[in-house]
Design a protein around this motif. Sequence first.
Motif, mmCIF file in Angstrom:
data_model
loop_
_atom_site.group_PDB
_atom_site.id
_atom_site.type_symbol
_atom_site.label_atom_id
_atom_site.label_comp_id
_atom_site.label_asym_id
_atom_site.label_seq_id
_atom_site.Cartn_x
_atom_site.Cartn_y
_atom_site.Cartn_z
ATOM 1 N N THR A 1 92.977 7.021 57.300
ATOM 2 C CA THR A 1 93.364 6.838 55.753
ATOM 3 C C THR A 1 93.914 5.392 55.341
ATOM 4 O O THR A 1 94.185 4.602 56.132
ATOM 5 C CB THR A 1 94.684 7.637 55.550
ATOM 6 O OG1 THR A 1 95.849 7.621 56.487
ATOM 7 C CG2 THR A 1 94.128 9.074 55.475
ATOM 8 N N ASP A 2 94.119 5.133 54.078
ATOM 9 C CA ASP A 2 94.535 3.818 53.656
ATOM 10 C C ASP A 2 95.928 3.660 53.229
ATOM 11 O O ASP A 2 96.595 2.767 53.302
ATOM 12 C CB ASP A 2 93.753 3.450 52.371
ATOM 13 C CG ASP A 2 92.222 3.310 52.819
ATOM 14 O OD1 ASP A 2 91.237 3.527 51.912
ATOM 15 O OD2 ASP A 2 91.830 2.677 53.735
ATOM 16 N N GLU B 1 98.977 11.615 51.967
ATOM 17 C CA GLU B 1 97.818 10.649 51.631
ATOM 18 C C GLU B 1 97.773 10.564 50.110
ATOM 19 O O GLU B 1 97.610 11.581 49.401
ATOM 20 C CB GLU B 1 96.488 11.005 52.069
ATOM 21 C CG GLU B 1 95.531 9.774 51.818
ATOM 22 C CD GLU B 1 93.934 9.824 52.248
ATOM 23 O OE1 GLU B 1 93.192 9.064 51.903
ATOM 24 O OE2 GLU B 1 93.707 11.240 52.245
ATOM 25 N N SER C 1 102.398 -2.940 54.236
ATOM 26 C CA SER C 1 100.726 -3.304 54.474
ATOM 27 C C SER C 1 100.720 -4.001 55.654
ATOM 28 O O SER C 1 101.005 -4.878 56.171
ATOM 29 C CB SER C 1 100.142 -3.933 53.091
ATOM 30 O OG SER C 1 100.422 -5.470 53.049
ATOM 31 N N ASN D 1 98.392 5.375 59.654
ATOM 32 C CA ASN D 1 97.068 5.500 58.968
ATOM 33 C C ASN D 1 95.955 5.064 59.942
ATOM 34 O O ASN D 1 94.847 5.992 59.707
ATOM 35 C CB ASN D 1 96.809 4.352 57.984
ATOM 36 C CG ASN D 1 97.593 4.639 56.532
ATOM 37 O OD1 ASN D 1 97.213 5.309 55.812
ATOM 38 N ND2 ASN D 1 98.793 3.790 56.314
ATOM 39 N N ASN E 1 90.429 -4.246 56.416
ATOM 40 C CA ASN E 1 90.721 -2.896 55.902
ATOM 41 C C ASN E 1 92.228 -2.747 56.011
ATOM 42 O O ASN E 1 92.883 -3.040 56.849
ATOM 43 C CB ASN E 1 90.164 -2.028 56.864
ATOM 44 C CG ASN E 1 90.616 -0.404 56.567
ATOM 45 O OD1 ASN E 1 90.983 -0.050 55.702
ATOM 46 N ND2 ASN E 1 90.565 0.197 57.836
ATOM 47 N N THR E 2 93.011 -2.807 54.984
ATOM 48 C CA THR E 2 94.193 -2.754 54.727
ATOM 49 C C THR E 2 94.988 -1.395 54.768
ATOM 50 O O THR E 2 94.521 -0.188 54.088
ATOM 51 C CB THR E 2 94.851 -3.356 53.412
ATOM 52 O OG1 THR E 2 94.342 -4.709 53.160
ATOM 53 C CG2 THR E 2 96.504 -3.405 53.197
ATOM 54 N N ARG E 3 95.925 -1.214 55.715
ATOM 55 C CA ARG E 3 96.586 0.077 55.695
ATOM 56 C C ARG E 3 97.921 -0.181 55.148
ATOM 57 O O ARG E 3 98.559 -1.058 55.294
ATOM 58 C CB ARG E 3 96.631 0.566 57.104
ATOM 59 C CG ARG E 3 95.409 0.879 57.826
ATOM 60 C CD ARG E 3 95.518 1.433 59.281
ATOM 61 N NE ARG E 3 96.091 0.497 60.046
ATOM 62 C CZ ARG E 3 95.441 -0.013 61.306
ATOM 63 N NH1 ARG E 3 94.510 0.853 61.789
ATOM 64 N NH2 ARG E 3 96.076 -0.843 62.078
ATOM 65 N N GLU F 1 102.718 3.136 57.926
ATOM 66 C CA GLU F 1 101.699 1.997 57.779
ATOM 67 C C GLU F 1 100.639 2.418 59.042
ATOM 68 O O GLU F 1 99.492 2.508 59.108
ATOM 69 C CB GLU F 1 102.244 0.578 57.727
ATOM 70 C CG GLU F 1 101.008 -0.256 57.432
ATOM 71 C CD GLU F 1 100.653 -0.734 59.021
ATOM 72 O OE1 GLU F 1 99.500 -0.707 59.383
ATOM 73 O OE2 GLU F 1 101.485 -1.036 59.781
ATOM 74 N N VAL G 1 94.355 -1.495 46.880
ATOM 75 C CA VAL G 1 93.148 -0.838 47.672
ATOM 76 C C VAL G 1 92.077 -1.419 46.706
ATOM 77 O O VAL G 1 90.881 -1.761 47.057
ATOM 78 C CB VAL G 1 93.246 0.617 47.590
ATOM 79 C CG1 VAL G 1 91.825 1.313 47.951
ATOM 80 C CG2 VAL G 1 94.349 1.013 48.788
ATOM 81 N N LYS H 1 88.726 -3.890 47.460
ATOM 82 C CA LYS H 1 87.375 -3.550 47.382
ATOM 83 C C LYS H 1 86.522 -4.757 46.895
ATOM 84 O O LYS H 1 85.548 -5.081 47.350
ATOM 85 C CB LYS H 1 87.154 -2.218 46.346
ATOM 86 C CG LYS H 1 87.669 -1.070 47.149
ATOM 87 C CD LYS H 1 87.358 0.251 46.247
ATOM 88 C CE LYS H 1 88.090 1.474 46.504
ATOM 89 N NZ LYS H 1 87.780 2.690 45.798
#
Length: 556
Positions: free
Chosen positions: A442-443, A479, A307, A437, A397-399, A434, A379, A383
């Motif tokens: 995307t996440d 995804e 991540s 993304n 914003n974590t990928r 990672e 995820v 939030k």
Amino acid sequence: MKEVDSVFKKDGKFCITINLGISTSFVLLVVLTSLALGSVVFLSVRQIIRYDLQQRIHDIVAVGSLSINGDEHNKILHSGQEESREYIEIQDFLKKIRAGATEIRYVYTMRMNSQGEYLFIVESAKDSPIGEVYDTPTDTLKAAFAKPDKIYVEQEFSKDKWGTWISGYAPFYDSNHNFAGILGVDVSARTVVEYERKCFSYILIFSLLISIIMVIIGIIISKRITDPLEELENDMENIQRLEFSNDVQIKTVFREIQSMNNTVNNMKAGLRSFAKYVPSDLVNQLILLHKEAKLGADKKEITVFFSDIADFTTISEKIEPDELVNSMSKYLSGMSKIIQENDGTIDKYIGDAIMSFWGAPRDMDNHAYNACQTALRCVEFLKSFNAELDKLGYSFNTRIGINTGEVVVGNIGSDNRLNYTAIGDNVNLASRLESLNKYFGTDIIISEFTYREIREVMLARKLDMVAVKGKTRGVYVYELVCDISSANEWQKEFVRQFNAAIELYFNQEWKEAAELFEKVLDIKPGDTPSAIMIERCHNYIKNPPGEGWSGLTKIK
């Protein structure tokens, strides 16, 4: 207190007493520090002196070059023109420059002939012929002729047959703005060097005086440390012989030594109690017992999780360090808690990134599922965490990238430093996913190898077949959307439509695929993967890829 030599031999090795060690170390530290500081001061002073000299030379040639008539200078072509009006006027001006500062030794103009030789044209000295060749040009002088668009000053002293100098060069031009020559100024380095040597002598003497004073102070402090430590050493040797009936109270002003003394006394109290349960020779063995982890690793299939926070550098530049550390602590704590609750092994933190894996050291059949569940929970955590950060004016914003495959996992490192970690291509692939993304917006991206393990229980959409950086073989990437058990009808329809469109894309049915991707955009406006695929389809309609197309996309 027993008497021991300062230097002695034990177990075939030379040893020294702590008194000698601390004293010697302190002396060396003080001497080296003094010399280092003296050198830094000297170099700083020398740099200031030379910088000031370079600036003055820069200003002299800068101003002087503006007053030289390039047209008149161009008329001076050969020896014999020393009495010409043009030569005399320029030479008089150069003499004025030389007279303006006592340290200036030579002032002259130069030009380059067709053979690439550097020629003296006009010099402030009366006996200098026109056209004398300068056969030892410095790199700075060469640069001044190669790019005559700025002023050059030597960074270091240079030597030639006339002595040691530091020189400056400035171009001058004729009335048509054409390069006409170089104005050069030479300043003798002798005065500067003598001044630098004098400064060095003063600094050296001062450093030595400070060193002597500090060494005396250090020896006194060393004795205050080593005397109680020698008492403690004797007490520890008594313990080694299992003679721990009496406690020793060491008088010292140092809290650490007093703490060691209390700890040893507490240990002796424990050993006295322990000796009542087991034979004394076994107690001795337990005291000397030493066990170390050993190097070793095995090949094993695991699931690797990476991540990373998107644009973290930009975020960190906008907020105060204390606030950043506080936010990162909460973020990493929340993420780590989720990983550990899902039986993950946290390998390492790499700045704002986290590497973890499932399937080692504890075996588990569902390591891919656990990793994916962790990603979805992370995820969700983000939030709620971002709701707090939004009040502070930023968010994270974590990928996440996940891959399943065989890796080398175990104790890896050196004899004295080990790390339980995983290495191999499948680890690298997870890291690349990672980063992927960012391209797809995307996440969470998982590999086809992870998807095979979770496709019955997780909802995911096929994004593409990619060859990540450093690889030529393609891998299908997906995804991760959600757990199938919690998927709503909107998510199911969205994934179904997109997967149908992507299959048309790989079957080279570009028109139909584009139309279906457009419908996906109606379901989820702004969907980056759909927009990417629509653009590709339109491109392939206009420029078909031809036979042998596999759908592979190379990501750099």
